[in-house]
Design a protein around this motif. Structure first.
Motif, mmCIF file in Angstrom:
data_model
loop_
_atom_site.group_PDB
_atom_site.id
_atom_site.type_symbol
_atom_site.label_atom_id
_atom_site.label_comp_id
_atom_site.label_asym_id
_atom_site.label_seq_id
_atom_site.Cartn_x
_atom_site.Cartn_y
_atom_site.Cartn_z
ATOM 1 N N GLY A 50 0.815 -1.208 0.000
ATOM 2 C CA GLY A 50 0.000 0.000 0.000
ATOM 3 C C GLY A 50 0.850 1.260 0.000
ATOM 4 N N ILE A 51 0.322 2.306 -0.606
ATOM 5 C CA ILE A 51 1.081 3.539 -0.774
ATOM 6 C C ILE A 51 1.421 4.193 0.562
ATOM 7 C CG2 ILE A 51 -1.055 4.861 -1.128
ATOM 8 C CD1 ILE A 51 2.457 5.555 -2.623
ATOM 9 N N ARG A 52 0.521 4.108 1.545
ATOM 10 C CA ARG A 52 0.800 4.743 2.836
ATOM 11 C C ARG A 52 1.962 4.055 3.548
ATOM 12 N NH1 ARG A 52 -4.963 4.216 3.134
ATOM 13 N NH2 ARG A 52 -5.988 6.155 2.483
ATOM 14 N N SER A 53 2.057 2.751 3.389
ATOM 15 C CA SER A 53 3.160 2.019 4.006
ATOM 16 C C SER A 53 4.489 2.388 3.361
ATOM 17 C CB SER A 53 2.905 0.510 3.885
ATOM 18 O OG SER A 53 3.972 -0.232 4.432
ATOM 19 N N ILE A 54 4.508 2.532 2.037
ATOM 20 C CA ILE A 54 5.739 2.866 1.328
ATOM 21 C C ILE A 54 6.273 4.230 1.764
ATOM 22 C CG2 ILE A 54 6.671 3.459 -0.951
ATOM 23 C CD1 ILE A 54 6.444 0.526 -0.626
ATOM 24 N N MET A 55 5.359 5.180 1.995
ATOM 25 C CA MET A 55 5.798 6.526 2.370
ATOM 26 C C MET A 55 5.818 6.736 3.886
ATOM 27 S SD MET A 55 2.458 8.982 1.621
ATOM 28 C CE MET A 55 2.406 8.693 -0.133
ATOM 29 N N SER A 56 5.863 5.659 4.655
ATOM 30 C CA SER A 56 5.721 5.764 6.109
ATOM 31 C C SER A 56 6.846 6.537 6.786
ATOM 32 C CB SER A 56 5.615 4.366 6.726
ATOM 33 O OG SER A 56 6.786 3.603 6.445
ATOM 34 N N SER A 57 8.011 6.644 6.148
ATOM 35 C CA SER A 57 9.116 7.385 6.767
ATOM 36 C C SER A 57 9.092 8.869 6.408
ATOM 37 C CB SER A 57 10.461 6.783 6.337
ATOM 38 O OG SER A 57 10.622 6.885 4.934
ATOM 39 N N ALA A 58 8.141 9.276 5.587
ATOM 40 C CA ALA A 58 8.073 10.672 5.140
ATOM 41 C C ALA A 58 7.495 11.566 6.227
ATOM 42 C CB ALA A 58 7.224 10.781 3.881
ATOM 43 N N THR A 59 7.925 12.816 6.208
ATOM 44 C CA THR A 59 7.371 13.790 7.137
ATOM 45 C C THR A 59 5.951 14.146 6.740
ATOM 46 O OG1 THR A 59 9.581 14.701 7.490
ATOM 47 C CG2 THR A 59 7.706 16.087 8.138
ATOM 48 N N ALA A 60 5.717 14.334 5.437
ATOM 49 C CA ALA A 60 4.387 14.721 4.976
ATOM 50 C C ALA A 60 4.185 14.299 3.531
ATOM 51 C CB ALA A 60 4.185 16.227 5.114
ATOM 52 N N TYR A 61 2.919 14.127 3.159
ATOM 53 C CA TYR A 61 2.519 13.902 1.772
ATOM 54 C C TYR A 61 1.636 15.075 1.379
ATOM 55 C CZ TYR A 61 0.108 11.956 -2.301
ATOM 56 O OH TYR A 61 -0.420 11.763 -3.555
ATOM 57 N N LEU A 62 2.073 15.846 0.387
ATOM 58 C CA LEU A 62 1.354 17.028 -0.077
ATOM 59 C C LEU A 62 0.611 16.686 -1.366
ATOM 60 C CD1 LEU A 62 4.168 19.715 0.453
ATOM 61 C CD2 LEU A 62 2.562 18.760 2.128
ATOM 62 N N CYS A 63 -0.680 16.985 -1.414
ATOM 63 C CA CYS A 63 -1.484 16.595 -2.570
ATOM 64 C C CYS A 63 -2.579 17.616 -2.827
ATOM 65 C CB CYS A 63 -2.098 15.209 -2.342
ATOM 66 S SG CYS A 63 -3.135 15.120 -0.856
#
Length: 592
Positions: free
Chosen positions: A242-255
């Motif tokens: 899942g995409i949320r798991s892949i980006m789990s180390s990120a500070t933020a996701y901007l969309c």
């Protein structure tokens, strides 16, 4: 007996369908992808103080929708943004997160790529020389992929007229004397890109997920990682984990993408269960919204703004408690900081920056350099609980802006996001649509089959709503023309092709409830399930969007419309003997 058997079969099918969906969604069938390496431990120093180092800021703009037919002001204001606003704020980079163009026909029903819209966009970038002033990272949205048969197509104007000119996800590193900051683009646009409305959801296949996983590993030693994309994670279909798991180390996701739901949700912010912030910014199209974000001594802060409104103010220290997370940023530095820090911008000179904490005037911040204003403070005076900081900025034109937020120097305190915003951003809506679609179909079939094989109704008591409804369902299920018509329509909605037509430019395809087949590709069903639930897809819209062939080869739409009068005629001319038993029983009951 037959009814009980039918009910068991339907219940078994429902359970199997739900289990299959859960297995697909949570990826229990295969091993999870490797997670990116953890970041190095944070140090309490350097802490925010009286120097102008260890800070940079950027901007985000989304859903611009430059149109050849509607609201020329979008282009006019974008040009001012790229000249005046960029010149004043001087961001290190700008993230343009998709839907750069509108790509709709004049009546807003059809969709196609208009080269003139892309030429307008590129013309603004060149005229304002914005790419010489800052790093402009523009990515595709679903509108930018409307009606594109392949990435190599001449209709893919993104490759020709954008600043990045490269399809797919990518990793940009912003290097500073105090560390590297990673910005990872998530490109979930469909290829081939169907006409509207069937590309509202983005898709990330296994190969794309592997590429994103590698980019996450590359960024693991940066000070921070910001992911950015057009779609919210709730509108992306992604393979395991899942995409949320892949980006789990990120500070933020901007969309972007959701346009604040037409103004109903002006603030769409939440936090993933893994800790990453998801921050949807309002659209430029109708609301002229944009965002400023900053890293000040590795503390992330941001503010959502409206174009043309000055001053622009962002408090970088102390940062908002709502958006704080100790695992992703060095919150201990707040406790060791010596100064309150504020970024203040305006088209006129800033004349005053007043600071209050818990309603008590703390003093006037002094200008350090550029847009940075500072005021000495002792954070240990606010070591217990939560506190409210308020900053009032005034410029020489007499304009005034007040901003405030809640902060805390205790790392174990947390605030919760709006539950509705969290539901919108954290729920995988395509899963909900699939489940609801299947449940509605199974409930409809169950009712139809049970009443088909139950004995004839025995009317008792007054002919109220429940009795008459039950009686009507018996009539519907036990009269062959009704029963088989509804049964076949229900099954065809699930299994049969809804229409055959030009799904994308020059390419015929076939639309089913579970997805679309076009040019040797299969695009998973997402919005198709929503359409299947609503069943309000007009034949005219079908003809305008997907062409004359789709209009004539649409069993579920055009053919059904033509068959409806035939069915009505059959009902009117129905042999009275077929309804005799029900008619006699109803008359007898009503007369008694």
């Amino acid at each position: 007996m037959a009814a009980a058997l039918a009910l068991r079969v339907v219940a078994g099918l429902a359970a199997a369908a739900l289990v299959a969906m859960l297995l697909e969604h949570y990826g229990l069938a295969g091993p999870p992808s490797p997670r990116p390496q953890p970041r190095r431990p944070w140090s309490p120093h350097p802490a925010p103080g009286p120097r102008d180092n260890n800070i940079f800021w950027g901007l985000q703009i989304s859903d611009i929708h430059l149109s050849r037919f509607h609201d020329r002001g979008r282009a006019v204001d974008l040009e001012k943004f790229c000249s005046e606003t960029i010149d004043i704020i001087q961001p290190a980079l700008v993230l343009a997160t998709g839907d750069l163009t509108d790509a709709k026909t004049k009546d807003k029903l059809g969709s196609r790529q208009h080269e003139v819209e892309w030429q307008t966009y590129q013309g603004i970038l060149k005229k304002t020389r914005v790419m010489e002033k800052t790093k402009w990272l523009d990515i595709k949205g679903n509108h930018d992929a409307f009606n594109i048969p392949s990435l190599e197509s001449v209709e893919n104007y993104y490759r020709k007229y954008s600043a990045v000119r490269k399809d797919g996800s990518f990793h940009y590193v912003h290097s500073t004397p105090f560390g590297n900051y990673s910005f990872i683009c998530v490109d979930a646009t469909l290829s081939p890109g169907p006409k509207r409305p069937y590309n509202f959801f983005g898709i990330l296949n296994e190969k794309q997920m592997e590429e994103l996983s590698l980019l996450a590993k590359e960024s693991s030693w940066s000070n921070h990682t910001i992911w950015f994309g057009h779609f919210t994670t709730s509108t992306i279909l992604s393979s395991s984990p899942g995409i949320r798991s892949i980006m789990s180390s990120a500070t933020a996701y901007l969309c972007g993408h959701l346009h604040t739901l037409g103004g109903l949700m002006p603030v769409l912010h939440t936090r993933h269960f893994q800790g990453t912030l998801e921050l949807e910014v309002g659209d430029w199209k109708d609301n002229r919204r944009y965002r400023i974000f900053a890293f000040d001594h590795d503390l992330f802060s941001f503010a959502d703004l409206t174009f043309g409104k000055w001053p622009v103010v962002l408090i970088t220290n102390p940062k908002s408690l709502l958006y704080s997370y100790a695992k992703h940023e060095p919150l201990e530095r707040l406790l060791h900081s010596t100064h309150i820090r504020v970024l203040a911008f305006s088209s006129s000179s800033i004349t005053s920056v007043a600071v209050k904490i818990d309603g008590v005037h703390l003093g006037e911040a002094v200008h350090l350099s550029g847009p940075i204003f500072i005021l000495k403070w002792n954070p240990r005076n606010y070591s217990n609980g939560t506190h409210n900081i308020e900053v009032i900025v005034q410029d020489s034109a007499g304009r005034r802006k007040t901003v405030h937020h809640v902060f805390s120097v205790e790392e174990d305190l947390h605030l919760t996001f709006d539950p509705l915003a969290s539901f919108i951003l954290l729920t995988d809506h395509y899963i909900m649509a699939r489940v609801l679609f299947v449940l509605i179909v199974l409930i409809q079939l169950t009712i139809l089959i049970i009443f088909r094989y139950r004995g004839h109704p025995k009317l008792k008591g007054p002919p109220g709503f429940v009795n008459l409804t039950s009686f009507s369902l018996h009539v519907l299920s036990k009269t062959n023309i009704f029963y088989y018509s509804v049964l076949l329509l229900t099954l065809y909605t699930v299994l049969g092709p809804w229409f055959v037509g030009e799904i994308t430019l020059g390419k015929l395809g076939c639309c089913f409830s579970f997805g679309i087949f076009v040019d040797g590709h299969f695009l998973q069903g997402s919005l198709t399930f929503v359409v299947g639930i609503l069943q309000v897809y007009s034949c005219y819209f079908l003809q305008v969007t997907y062409g004359t062939l789709a209009f004539f080869f649409s069993p579920l739409r055009t053919w059904l419309t033509l068959l409806t009068p035939v069915l009505i005629r059959c009902v009117w001319t129905l042999n009275p003997t077929e309804l005799g038993t029900f008619t006699v029983q109803l008359k007898s009951h009503l007369s008694s």
